[in-house]
Design a protein around this motif. Structure first.
Motif, mmCIF file in Angstrom:
data_model
loop_
_atom_site.group_PDB
_atom_site.id
_atom_site.type_symbol
_atom_site.label_atom_id
_atom_site.label_comp_id
_atom_site.label_asym_id
_atom_site.label_seq_id
_atom_site.Cartn_x
_atom_site.Cartn_y
_atom_site.Cartn_z
ATOM 1 N N TYR A 1 51.031 2.906 46.818
ATOM 2 C CA TYR A 1 51.799 3.399 45.663
ATOM 3 C C TYR A 1 53.208 3.777 46.079
ATOM 4 N N SER B 1 47.684 3.875 40.814
ATOM 5 C CA SER B 1 47.517 5.248 40.339
ATOM 6 C C SER B 1 46.060 5.531 39.996
ATOM 7 N N LEU C 1 49.404 9.716 36.069
ATOM 8 C CA LEU C 1 50.329 8.675 36.524
ATOM 9 C C LEU C 1 50.052 7.359 35.811
#
Length: 1143
Positions: free
Chosen positions: A420, A462, A470
């Motif tokens: 991420y 996420s 998120l």
């Protein structure tokens, strides 16, 4: 060598490699705390010398890479520092043994080593040792930097000795052949005495000495040795070492040209711009010894700056070196690192295209099978290098590959957080930011398809991280910014995913802070729905506040003394674009209209949609709406109630779509049209609601002024009928109703009204004020409709016909029947078509009652409200006067008014007049009625234009005079009609019926003639009795009521007898005689004066006698109308004296 160092820079060639490693179990935090302090000592000034020694620290270094130390000395581990944690003396021997084992791993190349022991105290710790340092704890080690400097000086002594040893030309000694690991098996059995072999040995050693000189801080010497090595190695085609010599030459030149370094670390290198001259001018003389006993640099005259490559030559030599490396499969790591170093140099030179060629070459260099971690490192460094040369999208491409590698299926525990984090770093390269404001201005930047793919990967990462907030934020961003690029199916899929996430974690307008400190801004759904215009609506007409007019008037401004100023106009123009010219009222519901449309291919449900305001306390009343798929522009009205007064600004609106709460500000919507955002809220006013006794009307009045009518009522009346309208006034607001004014006006009618259409008495209503909230007051309005009763259709025969029924007289013919209108009669003038032949035509009257009221704080500030009631009256015809004429009466002061009355209703109707019998008319029947009336003087009406200057012209004056006469006549007649079956009644007016001729017949002549016989006034059916033989006085009196003098006149009195059979006998010379002349002469009579002529009659016989008085035709009488000479009839009855005495 199989493990590349992607962080290598050209200046690393001058560094000494020191490995720092833990022994035993050392807490990671403690180890890196000490490692950081050690690594801070990265450069040391050699005592008694101008040279600087640079150190490169590594906490992990593959031993196989150390085998390439002869090929490039900066790859050789020359120092080892070990850190251990030993708390007891009994563990010390084992710890020291591990230290020796660690040294043996790099033993062949180590110059020196150190062991730092933490936690051991006592006798062992007090023993002085050069290679071991004892510290009580990791926090109590103040001298560690000093020990590192001493350690580096010891490394310098060994380095310098090796340099001097290798640099000394010992022609008698045989120069050893330096090899790389994979070459050793290739040189077995070679002729070591050949000239080719010796040159190879000399070239490789010369290159090796150049490396040592560079590490020892002797830049000039290293350049000379590299040049010599290049010449020697080129002559024997030793390509691998020739490439190394060229790379060394490039590194030395880079160090000279770019003293700040190429690694991108600010301040990592000490400025060396003047190192050449400093070294040449400050060195000891040849042969002198330093404090360490080592001979100083003796090559000051050898090296010159001309040996240094130019910036362009550096890149050419790099290319040549890399091409030589490419010839050897086992030199892939060396080739790769050389490409990275060249790219860093080109980045400083801002030669991006050439740098990209080096990087492209590095991408295709095949190494051994790399681990996942090594792949991540390789792609990350490629990304970083592409970023440095300005290839942002290429950089993002490789960083995304690195991110995907973090979550590769082959990894037992995928690093989704690292994935991420790397994905976030790729966003700028794809022209993508996480702030939706960047996408609201101008055209879309970047490749939308790639951006959507990247956002989907962020959502997936996420979710795998276990962070639904998120997921919601990134999905919201995807839907908001990429909506125009999503297909219909993709829109459905994204919204379904979003709803599934928001069911667990609703989307908010809060910032999301990531662990690394990055803040994700909120994503308001300004496209779901898309708002095209925002319009603040004025209050309904009945609730709009209006300012009472000041004495100065509306157009007077005291802000500026100038009539016009372009500066003021410009500044006010900007304000006008925001300020609105109407007001809202405190406590009243206010509306804002949005024109929205749904861009989605399915029904869009918007919940909790309300207004965002500032400036005034405002209670927003949220709304929920459902927009059909691709609806087009759709009006939505948002409402709220201002609680205080002042300026209120509508900043935007809030919504809840797909579980995401959004605050959409108008400033962030550049394409929205608005009529302004700021409006003034005035103090509270009462609210008036009206209800009536009449039913609501289906007809909506449209007044010419544009005002709206809040309530419309209707009523059906017959012409001449009256009705009361009871209006209930209810205060439905929160403030008392203190002031009330009522006005009325008739609209949209061409009909002529007679009398007052609407009338009222306001005093009775005002007596109930002030009207408190919730209270009701009553107000009564009298409605009276009197339209024109005339009709030009002649339904009866002329007056000369004997068969006409006259009210009060017997019928002489059977004409009393229903007479239908003659509809076949076509009017010549089309404008009269409404009057001719259509007796059932319903006419319409419309009026507006306007209630102007105020109260409460708003009244104090000078505001009021208007409430309008529309009245729609349908007037059905009741009776028509189809014809009007007059007949003379027996008296000159009276006449008979003949009216042909037509009953246009469908019911039996009775009509009556003052002092007359009721006349019954069946439906559709027409009859004639005669009314005996006294003639009128009409003295009070203007006779000339001079007396009526308020009228526009003579025609209007005549109309006003005729109307006034008609009003007076109608008031005396008092004609009424009744419909017994409906119990309805009304008046019938002759005001519009009377023409000029009839008015003249009804008017008293200006010359008033009075005849007195024996002192008695003769008129009508009065009979004067007299005695035969007695003279009877006769007086003729003329009163002049005109405005001019009249006369003289001559009158002749002629007696006659009426035999009641149409025969008059004028031969009465024997029956009557005049005392004097039978001709009367009257002189000129002035206005308002009178003149009397006296005479006498003598009757000789009994009987009934009549006097016929005739005027002589002369000039005076001809100038006046005949109607002015109407004398009353004289009836004298001569009786025998004896008979009269008996009577």
């Amino acid at each position: 060598m199989s493990v590349p160092d992607y962080m290598q820079c050209a200046e690393d060639h001058q560094t000494l490699l020191v490995v720092v490693q833990p022994i035993g179990i050392v807490p990671e935090e403690s180890f890196f705390k000490i490692y950081k302090r050690i690594a801070a000592v990265s450069q040391v000034n050699v005592r008694d010398s101008q040279r600087v020694l640079y150190i490169r620290y590594r906490h992990h270094y593959p031993p196989e890479n150390n085998e390439w130390g002869d090929f490039q000395t900066h790859r050789k581990v020359v120092g080892l520092i070990t850190i251990t944690d030993c708390s007891s003396a009994k563990d010390w021997p084992q710890t020291f043994e591990k230290f020796h084992v660690q040294k043996e791993m790099y033993g062949s190349t180590l110059y020196d080593s150190r062991l730092f022991v933490f936690g051991l105290q006592g006798e062992i710790a007090e023993q002085p040792r050069t290679d071991v340092a004892f510290y009580p704890s990791y926090d109590e080690c103040e001298t560690i930097e000093k020990r590192i400097e001493d350690f580096i000086e010891s490394l310098f002594i060994v380095l310098e000795s090796k340099r001097l040893d290798r640099a000394t030309d010992k022609s008698g000694d045989k120069i050893p052949l330096l090899c790389v690991p994979f070459e050793k098996k290739d040189f077995v059995g070679l002729d070591t005495d050949s000239r080719h072999y010796k040159k190879r040995c000399q070239g490789r050693m010369r290159k090796h000495v150049g490396d040592l000189c560079l590490q020892a801080g002797m830049l000039q010497d290293s350049l000379v040795h590299y040049h010599m090595a290049v010449e020697l190695l080129r002559s024997v085609n030793d390509f691998l070492w020739l490439g190394a010599a060229l790379e060394g030459l490039c590194s030395a030149s880079v160090i000279y040209h770019y003293p700040g370094g190429t690694g991108g670390k600010v301040g990592s290198r000490r400025a060396q711009g003047g190192s050449l001259s400093a070294e040449a001018g400050n060195r000891h003389r040849p042969g002198a010894l330093t404090s360490n006993g080592i001979n100083a640099d003796t090559s000051a005259e050898i090296g010159r700056a001309k040996n240094c490559l130019s910036p362009e030559d550096i890149i050419d030599k790099y290319k040549e070196a890399i091409s030589y490396y490419g010839k050897y499969k086992n030199a892939g790591v060396i080739e790769l690192e050389a490409c990275v170093k060249a790219v860093r140099v080109l980045a400083i030179q801002k030669r991006s295209m050439e740098a990209s060629e080096f990087l492209q070459n590095a991408v295709y260099i095949n190494l051994r099978q790399l681990s996942e971690e090594e792949k991540i490192q390789r792609y990350s460094i490629l990304s970083e290098l592409y970023e440095r040369i300005g290839f942002h999208r290429k950089s993002a491409f490789f960083k995304r590959i690195a991110a995907m590698q973090c979550a590769a299926p082959s990894i037992p525990e995928p690093g989704w957080r690292a994935c991420y984090k790397l994905l976030l770093e790729t966003l700028p390269g794809y022209s993508l930011s996480l702030d939706p404001k960047d996408f609201s201005k101008g055209t879309h930047r970047g490749w939308a398809a790639v951006q959507m793919r990247l956002l989907h990967e962020l959502v997936y990462a996420s979710r795998r991280m276990g962070n639904p907030a998120l997921c919601v934020r990134h999905l919201s961003f995807l839907l908001q910014t990429m909506l125009d690029f999503l297909s219909d199916q993709e829109k459905k899929d994204v919204t379904q995913s979003l709803e599934s996430y928001t069911a667990k974690c609703p989307g908010t307008m809060e910032f999301i802070t990531l662990p690394d400190g990055l803040k994700l801004p909120p994503v308001p759904f300004t496209k779901l729905p898309i708002v095209r215009s925002v319009k603040l609506l004025n209050l309904p007409t009945s609730l709009r506040p209006q300012k009472m007019k000041s004495l100065l008037g509306q157009n007077v401004s005291t802000k500026s003394p100038f009539i016009y100023s372009p500066i003021i106009a410009h500044s006010r123009g900007e304000e006008r674009s925001k300020k609105i010219d109407f007001q809202w009222v405190q406590g009243d519901v206010c509306e804002v209209q949005l024109m929205v449309y749904n861009p989605m291919p399915f029904e869009l449900r918007v919940e909790n949609m309300g207004l965002l305001t500032t400036g005034v306390e405002f209670e927003s009343l949220p709304a929920a709406l459902s927009l059909p798929a691709e609806s087009g522009l759709y009006p939505v009205t948002l409402v709220g109630v201002p609680q205080t007064t002042g300026q209120i600004t509508v900043n935007g609106y809030h919504t809840s779509v797909f579980g995401v709460f959004s605050d959409c500000l108008l400033d962030n919507l550049p394409g929205v049209k608005t009529n302004g955002c700021t409006v003034e809220v005035i103090p509270a006013l009462p609210r008036l609601q009206i209800s009536t006794s009449l039913p609501r009307s289906a007809h909506t009045l449209q007044p010419s002024s544009g005002d709206e009518i809040s309530t419309n009522v209707s009523v059906q009346l017959y012409n001449g009928e009256a009705q009361e309208l009871i209006i209930k006034l209810e205060n439905i607001g929160t403030e008392p109703l203190e002031k009330l004014e009522v006005t009325a006006k008739t609209v949209n009618t061409k009909e002529k009204l007679y009398g007052d259409f609407l009338s009222w008495k306001l005093e009775d209503t005002l007596s109930q004020f002030p009207l408190k909230p919730g209270k009701i007051a009553t107000f009564t309005v009298n409605i009276k409709v009197k339209l024109d009763f005339s009709c030009q259709e002649n339904l009866l025969q002329d007056l000369s016909d004997d068969g006409i029924s006259v009210s009060g007289l017997p019928l002489s013919s059977p004409f009393r029947q229903v007479v239908k209108p003659r509809v076949e009669t076509k009017p010549i003038n089309p404008q009269e078509s409404s009057k001719v032949g259509d007796f059932s035509h319903v006419k319409t009257l419309e009026a507006i009652l306007n209630f102007k009221y105020s109260g409460g704080p708003g009244h104090v500030e000078g505001y009021y409200r208007n409430l309008s009631l529309g009245l729609h009256v349908e007037v059905e015809p009741s009776v028509f006067f189809t014809r009007v004429s007059t007949l003379p009466a027996t008296s000159t002061r009276q006449c008979h008014l003949l009216l042909d009355v037509f009953n246009s209703t469908e019911h039996e109707l009775t009509i009556s007049a003052r002092n007359n019998e009721d006349l019954i008319l069946h439906a559709g029947e027409c009859q004639r009625m005669a009314i005996q009336v006294d003639k009128f003087s009409f003295e009070s009406f203007p006779e000339s234009p001079a007396d009526g200057m308020q009228f526009a012209n003579a025609k209007q004056l005549e109309e006003e005079r005729q109307q006034a006469k008609g009003l007076e006549i109608n008031s005396k007649l008092d004609i009424c009609w009744k419909i017994p079956s409906l119990k309805r009644e009304g008046e019938a007016s002759v005001e519009g019926v009377l023409n000029q001729l009839v008015l003249e017949h009804l008017q008293l002549a200006p010359l008033q003639w009075d005849i007195l016989v024996d002192g008695k006034l003769c008129d009508c059916d009065i009979v004067v009795n007299c005695k035969v033989g007695d003279p009877i006085p006769l007086q003729v009196k003329l009163t002049n009521w005109s405005k001019h003098s009249v006369g003289p006149f001559a009158l002749t009195v002629t007696p006659y007898q009426d035999y009641q059979n149409g025969v008059h006998n004028y031969e009465l010379q024997d029956a009557i005689t005049f005392v004097g002349s039978n001709t009367f002469y009257i002189e000129s009579v002035k206005p308002t004066k009178d003149s009397v002529y006296f005479g006498a009659l003598l009757f000789l016989y009994t009987g009934d006698f009549y006097l016929n008085i005739k005027f002589h035709e002369d000039n005076c009488s001809k100038e006046l109308p005949v109607s002015w000479f109407c004398l009353p009839s004289v009836h004298i009855r001569a009786m025998d004296p004896l008979t009269q005495t008996k009577l």
